[in-house]
Scaffold this active site. Structure first.
Site, mmCIF file in Angstrom:
data_model
loop_
_atom_site.group_PDB
_atom_site.id
_atom_site.type_symbol
_atom_site.label_atom_id
_atom_site.label_comp_id
_atom_site.label_asym_id
_atom_site.label_seq_id
_atom_site.Cartn_x
_atom_site.Cartn_y
_atom_site.Cartn_z
ATOM 1 N N GLN A 122 111.213 105.258 -14.474
ATOM 2 C CA GLN A 122 110.967 106.552 -13.826
ATOM 3 C C GLN A 122 112.295 107.268 -13.633
ATOM 4 O OE1 GLN A 122 109.440 106.037 -9.893
ATOM 5 N NE2 GLN A 122 108.832 108.156 -9.629
ATOM 6 N N SER A 125 115.124 110.568 -9.489
ATOM 7 C CA SER A 125 116.244 110.803 -8.578
ATOM 8 C C SER A 125 117.538 111.095 -9.327
ATOM 9 C CB SER A 125 116.447 109.588 -7.676
ATOM 10 O OG SER A 125 115.358 109.408 -6.807
ATOM 11 N N SER A 158 114.904 101.791 -11.691
ATOM 12 C CA SER A 158 114.474 100.413 -11.926
ATOM 13 C C SER A 158 113.988 100.262 -13.357
ATOM 14 C CB SER A 158 113.337 100.036 -10.973
ATOM 15 O OG SER A 158 113.740 100.174 -9.634
ATOM 16 N N GLU A 241 102.788 106.348 -6.782
ATOM 17 C CA GLU A 241 103.870 105.391 -6.544
ATOM 18 C C GLU A 241 103.794 104.818 -5.133
ATOM 19 O OE1 GLU A 241 108.737 105.227 -6.912
ATOM 20 O OE2 GLU A 241 107.794 107.111 -6.316
ATOM 21 N N GLU A 374 112.284 108.871 6.074
ATOM 22 C CA GLU A 374 112.379 110.163 6.756
ATOM 23 C C GLU A 374 111.475 111.197 6.086
ATOM 24 O OE1 GLU A 374 115.765 107.671 7.690
ATOM 25 O OE2 GLU A 374 114.906 108.307 5.788
#
Length: 404
Positions: A122, A125, A158, A241, A374
């Site tokens: 994936q 980020s 990952s 996810e 958060e």
């Protein structure tokens, strides 16, 4: 009649699926069949994801009946597809491809994804866009021939070192607000311009990676969703996810709580009243979390994942970290040492098969991966509890004008 040449099976009930599995097993003996050929045949028979369409691993059956099929295969000693190894493909890529991919992409990608022949990662980020995914900067520009040329960097990826394919979100229009200028692709990780570098973690391993994309070419046929609609596609991936991370089926005392209670029972000399009280509270929380996960999977069986999955993922991270910390206190300084601290490139994260020190260190990532705690609290507050949203001043500003 064999199961492999049957058509759509809308309306199948549990008994009908058991019959289909029995017919399949009569034609494909698990004891004598090649593992990969068995899995391919199971997919072609529609017994991979029973709720998927016929021809794509399913039978158009109700989603909740998947457990019936899985139980029948397990009882027969049939090989599985090693779901932990291909969890990103199963839990995130597959439902996104099904929802937004072309028919050609679905037929090309879903079968080897489910059988485990092709591992997925994936690419979301970035160094400057972690919790705020919509701020990503990896650029995709369409050339005169219709292909997309991609340049940028992704991080915390990952399985990138073992993956054949990736799900990728890019910036295609910097002149519109950040959520509007994103486009989603599937990327062949073996092509020129893709560089994977290991990121060493506190555990000693390099489970994650950073990925550099330099003039990587992607055909437009590998786009999921419309140009500029990448945020909507990505939300489908992210909701799946969080369910995949937080909503996995577990038996009572499965996972981390099982390891801690095992240590408690085997080492009575380490017990104190204070640790006993903490363990009892965490055991109850883990059991409540497990039962809530069961209810969430029932909701999934009749629809798409929603924001509730964020609550499950948040609870998973908190309980796992608290259990790991309790086990560390229980074992004392001996828990800080574990035998296989080394620079490894694992295919899988093993939370329960390793020693307590490893579990404690690795659990620190639980509150980051799959959405930070958060951000998940904001989602729960706004979309589950209906609380007022936080003020946002960047949603109407062109991405190129945002401070970075």
């Amino acid at each position: 009649m064999t199961t492999t040449d049957s058509g759509p099976a809308t309306g199948l009930d549990a008994e009908g699926l058991r019959t289909r599995v029995a017919e399949f097993l009569a034609d494909h003996d698990p004891a004598t069949s090649d593992r990969l050929e068995f899995l391919r045949a199971r997919f072609d028979a529609g017994l991979a994801w029973v709720h998927f369409p016929a021809g794509l691993g399913g039978l158009d059956a109700a989603r909740e009946l998947q457990s019936v099929v899985d139980a029948e295969f397990a009882a027969a000693g049939a090989p599985d597809n090693n779901p932990r190894r291909i969890g990103i493909g199963l839990g995130m890529a597959a439902p996104t491809i099904l929802a937004f991919g072309s028919e050609e992409l679905k037929k090309r990608l879903l079968r080897p994804l489910w059988t485990g022949e092709e591992v997925w990662c994936q690419l979301f980020s970035e160094p400057g866009a972690g919790s705020d995914l919509a701020a990503l900067a990896t650029r995709a520009v369409r050339d005169a021939g219709g292909e997309w040329v991609v340049n940028g960097q992704k991080v915390w990826t990952s399985s990138a070192h073992t993956a054949q394919w990736a799900i990728l979100v890019t910036r295609t229009d910097p002149d519109v607000p950040k959520h509007q200028g994103m486009t989603y692709f599937v990327l062949d990780m073996t092509q020129p311009g893709v560089e994977v570098r290991p990121l060493r973690q506190i555990t000693g391993e390099a489970e994650f990676n950073e990925v550099f994309l330099t003039d990587v070419r992607i055909p437009d046929a590998h786009r999921l969703g419309e140009v500029g609609a990448g945020w909507q596609v990505a939300r489908t991936t992210l909701m799946n996810e969080r369910v995949a991370i937080g909503g996995n089926a577990q038996p009572r005392e499965g996972g981390m709580v099982g390891k801690v209670t095992q240590t408690w029972r085997e080492r009575p000399e380490l017990r104190t009243p204070e640790l006993h009280d903490r363990l009892l509270r965490l055991w109850v929380e883990a059991e409540a979390f497990r039962l809530a996960g069961s209810r969430l999977r029932q909701q999934l069986a009749v629809g798409q994942p929603g924001p509730e999955g964020s609550g499950m993922k948040l609870a998973f991270a908190r309980v796992a970290q608290a259990l790991a910390a309790l086990e560390l206190e229980l074992l004392g300084e001996a828990a800080l040492r574990y035998d296989d601290w080394t620079m490894r490139r694992p295919e899988l994260v093993d939370f329960t098969g390793r020693q307590a020190g490893y579990r404690y260190l690795r659990s620190k990532g639980n509150s980051i991966e799959g959405g930070t705690s958060e951000v998940l609290r904001n989602i729960i507050a706004e979309r589950v509890l209906g609380l007022p949203a936080e003020p946002r001043t960047d949603t109407a500003v062109a991405w190129k004008d945002l401070p970075r």
